[in-house]
Design a protein around this motif. Structure first.
Motif, PDB file in Angstrom:
ATOM      1  N   VAL A  73       0.892  -1.223  -0.014  1.00  0.00           N
ATOM      2  CA  VAL A  73       0.054   0.055   0.166  1.00  0.00           C
ATOM      3  C   VAL A  73       0.827   1.205  -0.070  1.00  0.00           C
ATOM      4  O   VAL A  73       1.806   1.485   0.727  1.00  0.00           O
ATOM      5  CB  VAL A  73      -0.877  -0.084   1.259  1.00  0.00           C
ATOM      6  CG1 VAL A  73      -1.771   1.155   1.140  1.00  0.00           C
ATOM      7  CG2 VAL A  73      -1.648  -1.188   1.383  1.00  0.00           C
ATOM      8  N   ILE A  74       0.681   2.333  -0.884  1.00  0.00           N
ATOM      9  CA  ILE A  74       1.316   3.416  -0.847  1.00  0.00           C
ATOM     10  C   ILE A  74       0.366   4.560  -0.275  1.00  0.00           C
ATOM     11  O   ILE A  74      -0.687   4.394   0.106  1.00  0.00           O
ATOM     12  CB  ILE A  74       1.424   3.780  -2.374  1.00  0.00           C
ATOM     13  CG1 ILE A  74       0.085   4.226  -3.027  1.00  0.00           C
ATOM     14  CG2 ILE A  74       2.319   3.046  -2.848  1.00  0.00           C
ATOM     15  CD1 ILE A  74       0.303   4.563  -4.442  1.00  0.00           C
ATOM     16  N   LYS A  75       1.121   5.503   0.443  1.00  0.00           N
ATOM     17  CA  LYS A  75       0.456   6.683   0.870  1.00  0.00           C
ATOM     18  C   LYS A  75      -0.270   7.384  -0.145  1.00  0.00           C
ATOM     19  O   LYS A  75       0.208   8.493  -0.452  1.00  0.00           O
ATOM     20  CB  LYS A  75       1.438   7.481   1.707  1.00  0.00           C
ATOM     21  CG  LYS A  75       1.885   6.720   2.972  1.00  0.00           C
ATOM     22  CD  LYS A  75       3.021   7.519   3.772  1.00  0.00           C
ATOM     23  CE  LYS A  75       3.399   6.537   5.117  1.00  0.00           C
ATOM     24  NZ  LYS A  75       4.382   7.387   5.712  1.00  0.00           N
ATOM     25  N   ALA A  76      -1.430   7.172  -0.708  1.00  0.00           N
ATOM     26  CA  ALA A  76      -2.101   7.406  -1.694  1.00  0.00           C
ATOM     27  C   ALA A  76      -3.007   8.653  -1.308  1.00  0.00           C
ATOM     28  O   ALA A  76      -3.353   9.294  -2.491  1.00  0.00           O
ATOM     29  CB  ALA A  76      -3.008   6.510  -2.212  1.00  0.00           C
ATOM     30  N   ARG A  77      -3.169   9.245  -0.232  1.00  0.00           N
ATOM     31  CA  ARG A  77      -3.969  10.149   0.049  1.00  0.00           C
ATOM     32  C   ARG A  77      -3.481  11.643   0.155  1.00  0.00           C
ATOM     33  O   ARG A  77      -2.148  11.448   1.104  1.00  0.00           O
ATOM     34  CB  ARG A  77      -5.073  10.163   1.367  1.00  0.00           C
ATOM     35  CG  ARG A  77      -6.111  11.139   1.549  1.00  0.00           C
ATOM     36  CD  ARG A  77      -7.007  10.706   2.633  1.00  0.00           C
ATOM     37  NE  ARG A  77      -7.902  10.131   1.768  1.00  0.00           N
ATOM     38  CZ  ARG A  77      -8.428   9.041   2.149  1.00  0.00           C
ATOM     39  NH1 ARG A  77      -7.745   8.179   3.136  1.00  0.00           N
ATOM     40  NH2 ARG A  77      -9.446   8.368   1.447  1.00  0.00           N
ATOM     41  N   ALA A  88      -7.990  21.157  -0.910  1.00  0.00           N
ATOM     42  CA  ALA A  88      -8.017  19.948  -2.080  1.00  0.00           C
ATOM     43  C   ALA A  88      -7.745  18.694  -1.449  1.00  0.00           C
ATOM     44  O   ALA A  88      -6.624  18.514  -0.897  1.00  0.00           O
ATOM     45  CB  ALA A  88      -7.518  20.233  -3.243  1.00  0.00           C
ATOM     46  N   GLU A  89      -8.407  17.801  -1.729  1.00  0.00           N
ATOM     47  CA  GLU A  89      -8.040  16.104  -1.179  1.00  0.00           C
ATOM     48  C   GLU A  89      -8.083  15.337  -2.236  1.00  0.00           C
ATOM     49  O   GLU A  89      -9.277  15.163  -2.854  1.00  0.00           O
ATOM     50  CB  GLU A  89      -9.082  15.752  -0.185  1.00  0.00           C
ATOM     51  CG  GLU A  89      -8.738  14.234   0.452  1.00  0.00           C
ATOM     52  CD  GLU A  89      -9.747  13.689   1.490  1.00  0.00           C
ATOM     53  OE1 GLU A  89      -9.855  12.548   1.571  1.00  0.00           O
ATOM     54  OE2 GLU A  89     -10.521  14.572   2.054  1.00  0.00           O
ATOM     55  N   LEU A  90      -6.986  14.652  -2.393  1.00  0.00           N
ATOM     56  CA  LEU A  90      -6.629  13.869  -3.464  1.00  0.00           C
ATOM     57  C   LEU A  90      -6.312  12.418  -3.199  1.00  0.00           C
ATOM     58  O   LEU A  90      -5.701  12.156  -2.528  1.00  0.00           O
ATOM     59  CB  LEU A  90      -5.813  14.372  -4.420  1.00  0.00           C
ATOM     60  CG  LEU A  90      -5.470  13.622  -5.917  1.00  0.00           C
ATOM     61  CD1 LEU A  90      -4.831  14.732  -6.959  1.00  0.00           C
ATOM     62  CD2 LEU A  90      -4.324  12.860  -5.643  1.00  0.00           C
ATOM     63  N   LEU A  91      -7.045  11.292  -3.961  1.00  0.00           N
ATOM     64  CA  LEU A  91      -6.675   9.855  -3.676  1.00  0.00           C
ATOM     65  C   LEU A  91      -6.321   9.351  -4.909  1.00  0.00           C
ATOM     66  O   LEU A  91      -7.159   9.314  -5.864  1.00  0.00           O
ATOM     67  CB  LEU A  91      -7.971   9.206  -3.062  1.00  0.00           C
ATOM     68  CG  LEU A  91      -7.847   7.670  -2.919  1.00  0.00           C
ATOM     69  CD1 LEU A  91      -6.680   7.458  -1.870  1.00  0.00           C
ATOM     70  CD2 LEU A  91      -9.004   6.987  -2.677  1.00  0.00           C
ATOM     71  N   LEU A 104      -9.052  10.176  -7.478  1.00  0.00           N
ATOM     72  CA  LEU A 104     -10.447  10.673  -7.147  1.00  0.00           C
ATOM     73  C   LEU A 104     -10.187  12.181  -6.272  1.00  0.00           C
ATOM     74  O   LEU A 104      -9.169  12.073  -5.660  1.00  0.00           O
ATOM     75  CB  LEU A 104     -10.999   9.813  -6.031  1.00  0.00           C
ATOM     76  CG  LEU A 104     -11.158   8.232  -6.698  1.00  0.00           C
ATOM     77  CD1 LEU A 104     -11.746   7.155  -5.749  1.00  0.00           C
ATOM     78  CD2 LEU A 104     -12.266   8.434  -7.831  1.00  0.00           C
ATOM     79  N   ILE A 105     -10.875  12.902  -6.570  1.00  0.00           N
ATOM     80  CA  ILE A 105     -10.598  14.203  -5.852  1.00  0.00           C
ATOM     81  C   ILE A 105     -11.906  14.872  -5.236  1.00  0.00           C
ATOM     82  O   ILE A 105     -13.180  14.760  -6.091  1.00  0.00           O
ATOM     83  CB  ILE A 105     -10.264  15.355  -6.995  1.00  0.00           C
ATOM     84  CG1 ILE A 105      -9.159  15.164  -7.361  1.00  0.00           C
ATOM     85  CG2 ILE A 105     -10.036  16.663  -6.187  1.00  0.00           C
ATOM     86  CD1 ILE A 105      -8.568  15.954  -8.644  1.00  0.00           C
ATOM     87  N   ASP A 131     -16.714   8.209 -14.789  1.00  0.00           N
ATOM     88  CA  ASP A 131     -17.244   7.400 -13.473  1.00  0.00           C
ATOM     89  C   ASP A 131     -16.897   8.425 -12.577  1.00  0.00           C
ATOM     90  O   ASP A 131     -17.110   7.814 -11.244  1.00  0.00           O
ATOM     91  CB  ASP A 131     -16.261   6.322 -13.453  1.00  0.00           C
ATOM     92  CG  ASP A 131     -14.685   6.359 -13.318  1.00  0.00           C
ATOM     93  OD1 ASP A 131     -14.429   7.506 -13.508  1.00  0.00           O
ATOM     94  OD2 ASP A 131     -13.967   5.558 -13.048  1.00  0.00           O
ATOM     95  N   GLY A 132     -16.660   9.654 -12.875  1.00  0.00           N
ATOM     96  CA  GLY A 132     -16.289  10.558 -11.686  1.00  0.00           C
ATOM     97  C   GLY A 132     -14.864  10.623 -11.321  1.00  0.00           C
ATOM     98  O   GLY A 132     -14.583  11.680 -10.516  1.00  0.00           O
ATOM     99  N   SER A 133     -14.077  10.005 -11.761  1.00  0.00           N
ATOM    100  CA  SER A 133     -12.701  10.043 -11.655  1.00  0.00           C
ATOM    101  C   SER A 133     -11.905  11.331 -12.108  1.00  0.00           C
ATOM    102  O   SER A 133     -12.664  11.590 -13.254  1.00  0.00           O
ATOM    103  CB  SER A 133     -11.906   8.623 -11.739  1.00  0.00           C
ATOM    104  OG  SER A 133     -11.857   8.543 -12.986  1.00  0.00           O
ATOM    105  N   ARG A 134     -10.716  11.528 -11.964  1.00  0.00           N
ATOM    106  CA  ARG A 134     -10.224  12.448 -12.805  1.00  0.00           C
ATOM    107  C   ARG A 134      -8.872  12.077 -13.165  1.00  0.00           C
ATOM    108  O   ARG A 134      -8.294  11.138 -12.524  1.00  0.00           O
ATOM    109  CB  ARG A 134      -9.809  13.851 -11.999  1.00  0.00           C
ATOM    110  CG  ARG A 134     -10.843  14.939 -12.010  1.00  0.00           C
ATOM    111  CD  ARG A 134     -12.008  14.825 -11.105  1.00  0.00           C
ATOM    112  NE  ARG A 134     -12.747  15.748 -10.663  1.00  0.00           N
ATOM    113  CZ  ARG A 134     -13.573  15.943  -9.973  1.00  0.00           C
ATOM    114  NH1 ARG A 134     -14.224  14.954  -9.342  1.00  0.00           N
ATOM    115  NH2 ARG A 134     -14.505  17.090  -9.821  1.00  0.00           N
ATOM    116  N   THR A 135      -8.248  12.385 -14.504  1.00  0.00           N
ATOM    117  CA  THR A 135      -7.150  12.309 -14.782  1.00  0.00           C
ATOM    118  C   THR A 135      -5.937  13.402 -14.577  1.00  0.00           C
ATOM    119  O   THR A 135      -6.273  14.489 -15.078  1.00  0.00           O
ATOM    120  CB  THR A 135      -7.005  11.876 -16.289  1.00  0.00           C
ATOM    121  OG1 THR A 135      -7.721  10.581 -16.696  1.00  0.00           O
ATOM    122  CG2 THR A 135      -5.788  11.451 -16.982  1.00  0.00           C
ATOM    123  N   VAL A 136      -4.925  13.201 -14.021  1.00  0.00           N
ATOM    124  CA  VAL A 136      -4.126  14.036 -13.630  1.00  0.00           C
ATOM    125  C   VAL A 136      -2.596  14.012 -13.983  1.00  0.00           C
ATOM    126  O   VAL A 136      -2.563  12.791 -14.394  1.00  0.00           O
ATOM    127  CB  VAL A 136      -4.167  14.267 -12.121  1.00  0.00           C
ATOM    128  CG1 VAL A 136      -5.665  14.793 -11.603  1.00  0.00           C
ATOM    129  CG2 VAL A 136      -3.479  13.371 -11.239  1.00  0.00           C
TER     130      VAL A 136
END
Length: 346
Positions: A73-77, A88-91, A104-105, A131-136
């Motif tokens: 598991v990575i620290k993805a948040r 802003a909160e990003l996963l 996911l934002i 699906d509501g996700s974002r590409t960054v």
């Protein structure tokens, strides 16, 4: 769509619902890891036993091989702010290619928005997906980051992505505890939770008695996506990247009995035996009308109602037996979900 009355119960999403007292949601892990409880189900006899996880080796069939997931598991948040102002909160969900990521934002963030996490790390929102996700894209000092280059920044700034039902912020100990002792390959944003019960000593003891081998499936945020369609077969299954090394492939092709440590291993193995592909994207949805054809035994936790994971359990036990076992677990006050207790299906 068929009328509800003509649809078998095991294909109706509502059939997988149950009521869980909130206090049975595990928000803290058992200490030590192997002190968690273990509910053992024998499918042939219907017998149910209650034990502690440290006793698991007494139940495993002699000669069966044990397959585990070595994802880490990575620290993805990440917490930051928009360049225009506002938090802003990003996963992170997964890398898409060398420089783009599915994330996911929280809240409304339009394409073109720049997110700032500190003086070095930034992200640019490229698109909003159906699906509501974002590409960054992530940047450090103006340079786009590959996944390998992004990892040190996540370790420095990121947070352990605990599931939302824990309803608490991560703490320092979660960086170790929300991680299997045999985790190696970074890439998951959720833990393969059946693995969390093993201590180093218990896993070493397991390896002395049974052949063990690993697959890698990087668990994505889609694992928590509920089934919202009335029919489970209408659910768009998420996909996750997997790899199966040559030694594990030989084991799977040997015909010997297999115990899968978790739903992620089960899906990976079953996808491989259906496709023959040792790496790629796994989007296999196992349920009572699409049962396993290679995995013989399953170690798993207790899962969310109406989730693809409880439907996978039903692919082993059937709907009726699955809901019976879950009701027994609730009556016996087992702890549920990621930091909860375990079930062994033989």
């Amino acid at each position: 769509m068929p009328e509800a009355s003509a649809t078998p119960p095991e294909l109706r999403t509502e059939s997988y619902d149950y009521r869980l007292p909130p206090e049975l949601i595990a928000t803290e892990p058992a200490e030590p890891r192997d002190s968690s409880r273990l509910l053992v189900v024998d499918r042939r006899s219907g017998k149910i036993e209650h034990a502690r996880f440290r006793e698991i080796l007494t139940f495993l069939p002699e000669g069966c091989a044990v397959v585990h997931n070595d994802t880490k598991v990575i620290k993805a948040r990440l917490f930051g702010r928009k360049k225009s102002g506002g938090k802003a909160e990003l996963l992170i969900n997964r890398p898409l290619d060398a420089a783009r990521y599915s994330v996911l934002i929280r809240g409304k963030v339009k394409p073109g928005t720049e997110l700032l996490f500190d003086e070095r790390l930034t992200a640019e929102v490229l698109s909003l997906e159906p699906d509501g996700s974002r590409t960054v894209r992530f940047f450090a000092e103006g340079e786009p980051l590959t996944f390998e280059a992004l990892l040190p920044h996540l370790e420095r700034l990121g947070h352990v992505p605990l599931p939302p039902y824990m309803q608490r912020a991560d703490r320092a100990e979660d960086a170790t505890r929300y991680q299997p002792v045999f985790a190696q390959k970074e890439g998951a944003v959720a833990a393969p939770t059946a693995s969390l019960h093993f201590t180093d000593a218990l896993f070493a003891k397991l390896k002395r008695r049974h052949d063990t081998c690993a697959v890698t499936l990087h668990v994505g945020a889609g694992t928590f996506k509920p089934v919202e369609s009335d029919l489970i077969t209408d659910h768009p299954m998420h996909s996750e990247y997997y790899e199966i090394p040559e030694g594990t492939r030989r084991c799977l092709e040997s015909g010997r009995e297999i115990l899968a440590v978790g739903t992620t291993v089960t899906r990976t193995v079953e996808h491989f035996v259906r496709t023959g592909r040792p790496f790629g994207e796994c989007d296999l949805f196992l349920h009572p009308h699409n049962p396993p054809i290679r995995v013989d035994h399953l170690l798993t936790n207790f899962h969310l109602p109406k989730s693809t994971l409880i439907m996978l359990v039903a692919s082993f036990l059937g709907l009726e037996q699955t809901m019976k076992v879950y009701n027994i677990a609730i009556q016996e006050r087992y702890r549920f979900y990621s930091y909860g207790d375990a079930m062994l299906i033989l």
